[in-house]
Design a protein around this motif. Structure first.
Motif, mmCIF file in Angstrom:
data_model
loop_
_atom_site.group_PDB
_atom_site.id
_atom_site.type_symbol
_atom_site.label_atom_id
_atom_site.label_comp_id
_atom_site.label_asym_id
_atom_site.label_seq_id
_atom_site.Cartn_x
_atom_site.Cartn_y
_atom_site.Cartn_z
ATOM 1 N N SER B 285 1.228 -1.103 -0.116
ATOM 2 C CA SER B 285 -0.380 -0.123 -0.137
ATOM 3 C C SER B 285 0.666 0.911 0.033
ATOM 4 O O SER B 285 2.298 1.018 0.371
ATOM 5 N N ALA B 286 0.057 2.694 -0.208
ATOM 6 C CA ALA B 286 0.846 3.719 -0.095
ATOM 7 C C ALA B 286 0.600 4.705 -0.509
ATOM 8 O O ALA B 286 -1.065 4.891 -0.934
ATOM 9 N N ALA B 287 0.229 5.546 0.476
ATOM 10 C CA ALA B 287 -0.383 7.223 0.137
ATOM 11 C C ALA B 287 0.227 8.277 -1.078
ATOM 12 O O ALA B 287 1.265 7.912 -0.947
ATOM 13 N N VAL B 288 -1.304 8.901 -1.492
ATOM 14 C CA VAL B 288 0.183 9.891 -3.062
ATOM 15 C C VAL B 288 -0.736 11.325 -2.782
ATOM 16 O O VAL B 288 -1.692 11.256 -2.329
ATOM 17 N N ALA B 289 0.384 12.093 -1.923
ATOM 18 C CA ALA B 289 -0.629 13.719 -2.844
ATOM 19 C C ALA B 289 -0.722 14.091 -3.379
ATOM 20 O O ALA B 289 0.060 14.456 -4.111
ATOM 21 N N LEU B 290 -1.751 14.310 -3.571
ATOM 22 C CA LEU B 290 -2.680 15.236 -4.948
ATOM 23 C C LEU B 290 -2.943 16.734 -4.643
ATOM 24 O O LEU B 290 -4.005 16.904 -4.084
ATOM 25 N N LEU B 316 -8.970 11.099 -0.285
ATOM 26 C CA LEU B 316 -9.282 11.754 1.019
ATOM 27 C C LEU B 316 -9.068 13.671 -0.118
ATOM 28 O O LEU B 316 -8.178 13.701 0.256
ATOM 29 N N ASP B 317 -10.007 14.148 0.150
ATOM 30 C CA ASP B 317 -10.261 15.851 -0.444
ATOM 31 C C ASP B 317 -9.756 16.429 0.909
ATOM 32 O O ASP B 317 -8.789 15.660 2.110
ATOM 33 N N PRO B 318 -8.715 17.460 0.504
ATOM 34 C CA PRO B 318 -7.653 18.143 2.132
ATOM 35 C C PRO B 318 -8.411 18.276 3.061
ATOM 36 O O PRO B 318 -8.073 18.158 4.038
ATOM 37 N N ASP B 329 -0.868 19.954 4.100
ATOM 38 C CA ASP B 329 -0.606 20.719 3.433
ATOM 39 C C ASP B 329 -1.594 21.412 2.394
ATOM 40 O O ASP B 329 -1.251 21.849 1.490
ATOM 41 N N GLY B 330 -2.876 21.042 3.248
ATOM 42 C CA GLY B 330 -4.037 21.237 1.747
ATOM 43 C C GLY B 330 -3.904 20.557 0.556
ATOM 44 O O GLY B 330 -4.972 20.307 -0.159
ATOM 45 N N SER B 331 -3.431 19.155 0.265
ATOM 46 C CA SER B 331 -3.055 18.198 -0.230
ATOM 47 C C SER B 331 -3.974 18.007 -0.799
ATOM 48 O O SER B 331 -4.645 16.983 0.797
#
Lengths: 534, 534
Positions: B285-290, B316-318, B329-331
């Motif tokens: 698994s991994a998380a990605v900041a967008l 997840l939205d910001p 950070d608002g990502s």
């Protein structure tokens, strides 16, 4: 040869009494060659039946002027809508024992016209048989009995357009009367495909697939058309309804799932939003010879219980492999195919071949072409698959009894089920004909918890008694399926022919609910009478 | 604190008025700290309600002696069966406005006892509310109105055994009253798992999941419990039925699909054969900041339209990322998880991360542990996920209005839908309370043709008016969903709270059919009255 239905797409003539295109039928010499393979068949083929010989009378009902332009009463059209395309239908046509010819054939072009026809039929006690491509092999498009004043075949094929495409959600709104090739033709420019390719693909419609819960291209995961439905539009005598376009929902029982498989008894599906795919960019397939059939079953189970998700996973038993040219040495053959629009699939094929090897399999070299060369087992199987219904009709003309039936069961029951079907159906066929029968088996679809075996029976008939012989064999087959708790059909619907098996299988509370739904939606009981429920 | 339901498996006490285990509730100090995060809430938590203060009268019906041993009338048991676990239920309990307390609670141990109770109820005009774990968040287990003489809560949790395991077909026959952990406990020794892990897993039952078409562990492909059903056993007032164990079938409309999602209105599901899996051996698994939410939507759509089939794919939205600690950070944050019992999954995760990167994503380093460290985004999200309902109740004690709702829609509608829900629900909340509201969004499940957004609303209430405030907000939410043709629920059922939205969404012919089925199966109209249909 009487030409009844020109195919506007191909300019070829479709046969009114047999499978597919008339010009693809085996000629007399080919029929005789086929018959020679099956001891005890006729020495000369039965003549091709003529529409002029059919008992086509005056229509017993006349539609009102406002609907008259939708309705045809010419004999070729009525003859082509009298029955489906089962062996039972073909041999009845060949023996001059056709089912009841419908009085009228309507070709509506809109929901409103469908609704108007249903209203008129309800008021005038006219049975309505929804008709797509007419390839039913279970008596699904044929009127039986005489409880109605007249019979109207409701042919949907004038409603044959892809009306809307949503490329973002990869889906399209498609009219129910669209035949397979025309459907893919309209999607191809958008790079999209439904990829629902039943054996009847050229001659069957989206609406027919939906109404019968047709099985399709994919051997695993999403095997039935049901899974590709986003929304249905249904015209019923009690009103019209459209479910919302949704990728999924948990709001009450699925409305679409009640109409999927309702076989025209609850309403007429006139259009659907369908889930599409991008055309596959990566493909790989291979055949594996497996010397031992029971180890082959284990290999297929292991692949079905992996997450490799082959698009094709057809196991042919030795007889089926021999017949299709996939093997001559008594091996079973497993045809594996993988495809993807996004990722290479070679490692998935390799992993599946490893599993097959661990069960004694000997793979052919993989092929990555779309059209596997004819001299490979994959290629041999594919061309035999598409040619099979034509050969069946050729054998029927030689007085043979040749038909298929299919089922599904959980893995724990599969080996005993296959053994019992082979032995009991062969015994019933021998008893009915005095000739030894061939009973072959293949798998069309597989699941983590079971498989869908597909059987082919071939035996020489007794001249003139082929229908009764087939009915005896079919009764024996249905009986063994029932005792093994294997479904009466995995993807060929119930129609009229599967009613005894279906009635014995369906849980009684659901039967009560279905009858109640029928009464509510079709209060005059004109929609496809005798199918699913009385 | 009144203890009403001991959990025999954990020896912990379940709360009668709030979520889960009583000892896991935030204490007063934690409640106050939570309230401080939401401007305008109370300064001190509302007291925990007491059963002694409830208006629990004498039962209005008495079961016959033969059934008396199955029935409980003690106040704690009755109180614990009065409502589900929605915010609306919790705040009503906190404000002394509980729903109608059932007269009787029955704990049948067999199908025959269920049938006997239904028969008695039908003859004596006693409403029957089937009850599994009682975690409904849509008013699904609560009686409303006064059309019946008495109310019986039919608690299935005494039927909690895995009765049979078929390891060959990887399936098990399981009683409907089995709670999630007990179900997995009984499968674990066989190396098998259902892997259906809704947020309510610890406190909900198989029968509840089936009756409500619960959404589960898998974010893609087989997202609902429906797909894991091989066979159902249903006890109805009109008789008992069991569908055959089949991996698939095309015999008529699916009988199981009529009862899946029927929410106890057509019959009581007492057991099911369920499809199982081997426990996964490979995970990643991994998380990605967008940084950009709309590009994040495109990334998720691309992954959903690939054939990578992640088990977890939560965007997840910001606001949601901030709340769960996954990002500051608002990502937006995309949590991706892959698992398999047969093949390594790292290349699938890598391919999904490539897609995310192409849409501006910045991946965290992948983790392969089951329990991702708490200081990773994956770990932060997972612990917040399980703690969330407890925090909701803590905020409710501070007079806040905090609730979730979810939906699904095709991709073409998703961006406008999310923007409209955020803006219109926040406006409605501000209007109803005078306080600014938080409206966050995440995706729980995704499909090639759409996604299931899940919204969280939090706003300070007006003391004593929280129920009315929530009803106003919910009406606004339902209205915006309806205008965007997004389902009233993707996996939380209809119950009584979603009736207006459901009635507006359901196609009329299906409504006719469902009412007819109800009349046929429940002729005395005692089964879960008011749910789905009147």
């Amino acid at each position: 040869m009487p030409a009844t239905a020109n195919d506007p797409r191909t300019s070829r003539t479709r046969s009114w009494w047999g499978w597919g295109y008339a010009d693809a039928h085996p000629d007399d010499a080919e029929c005789a060659a086929l018959g020679a393979l099956l001891p005890g068949t006729l020495t000369r083929p039965l003549p091709i039946p003529r529409i002029a010989d059919l008992p086509i009378g005056r229509p017993a009902a006349t539609p009102p002027p406002a609907l008259a332009h939708l309705v045809t009463t010419d004999p070729p059209t009525r003859a082509a809508h009298a029955m489906g395309k089962a062996y039972r239908d073909v041999i009845r046509a060949l023996r001059g024992r056709s089912g009841r010819i419908p009085d009228l054939v309507a070709h509506p072009t809109s929901d409103q016209e469908v609704a108007d026809l249903l209203e008129w039929a309800g008021e005038h006690d006219v049975a309505v048989i929804p008709f797509g491509g007419g390839t039913s092999v279970v008596g699904g498009v044929e009127y039986r009995g005489d409880a109605h004043r007249a019979v109207l075949s409701l042919d949907l094929t004038a409603m044959d357009r892809v009306l809307e495409i949503d490329a973002t959600s990869r889906s399209a709104r498609i009219q129910a009367g669209t035949l397979g090739p025309l459907l893919e033709d309209q999607l191809r420019p958008h790079g999209l495909t439904l990829r629902h390719f039943p054996q009847s693909f050229e001659f069957s419609t989206l609406g027919g697939w939906l109404a019968t819960r047709a099985g399709g291209h994919y051997a695993t995961v999403h095997t039935h058309i049901d899974d590709f439905v986003q929304s249905l539009r249904v015209v019923t005598p009690a009103g019209v309804g459209t479910s919302w376009r949704l990728p999924a929902s948990g709001a009450g029982p699925s409305p679409d799932r009640l109409f999927l498989g309702s076989e025209g008894t609850l309403g007429v599906i006139t259009e659907a939003w369908m889930r599409l795919r991008e055309r596959p960019r990566h493909k790989a397939s291979a055949a594996v010879a497996l010397p031992d059939f029971h180890r082959a079953l284990e290999a297929v189970r292991a692949i079905a219980q992996s997450d490799l998700a082959p698009a094709n996973c057809r196991l042919l038993d030795p007889g089926e492999a021999l017949l299709s040219g996939a093997s001559q040495d008594g091996s079973s053959v497993l045809i594996l195919g993988f495809e993807s629009s996004t990722s290479p699939v070679d490692h998935r094929l390799a992993a599946a071949l490893d599993i097959a090897r661990a069960h004694g399999g000997h793979p052919e070299p993989p092929t990555t072409d779309r059209d596997a060369p004819a001299d490979t087992a994959v290629g041999a199987w594919r061309s035999a698959f598409l040619r099979m219904p034509y050969l069946r009709d050729g054998l029927a003309r030689m007085g043979a009894v040749v038909e298929t039936f299919e089922t599904a069961a959980t893995w724990d029951r599969i080996p005993a089920l296959i053994d019992a079907v082979r032995s009991e159906v062969a015994t019933a066929a021998l008893k009915a004909t005095g000739h030894p029968a061939t009973v072959n088996c293949r798998f069309t679809h597989v699941y983590p918890d079971g498989a869908a075996p597909y059987f082919t029976v071939a035996v020489a008939g007794r001249p003139g008694a082929e229908v009764e012989i087939w009915d005896e064999i079919k009764a024996a087959a249905s009986d063994v399926l029932h005792r093994h708790r294997a479904t009466i059909t995995h993807h060929h619907a119930v129609g009229r022919d599967h009613r005894p098996g279906y009635d014995g299988q369906r849980p009684e509370p659901f039967a009560l609910a279905l009858r109640a739904a029928k009464n509510a939606l079709d209060p005059h009981h004109v929609l496809n009478p005798g199918v699913l429920i009385d």
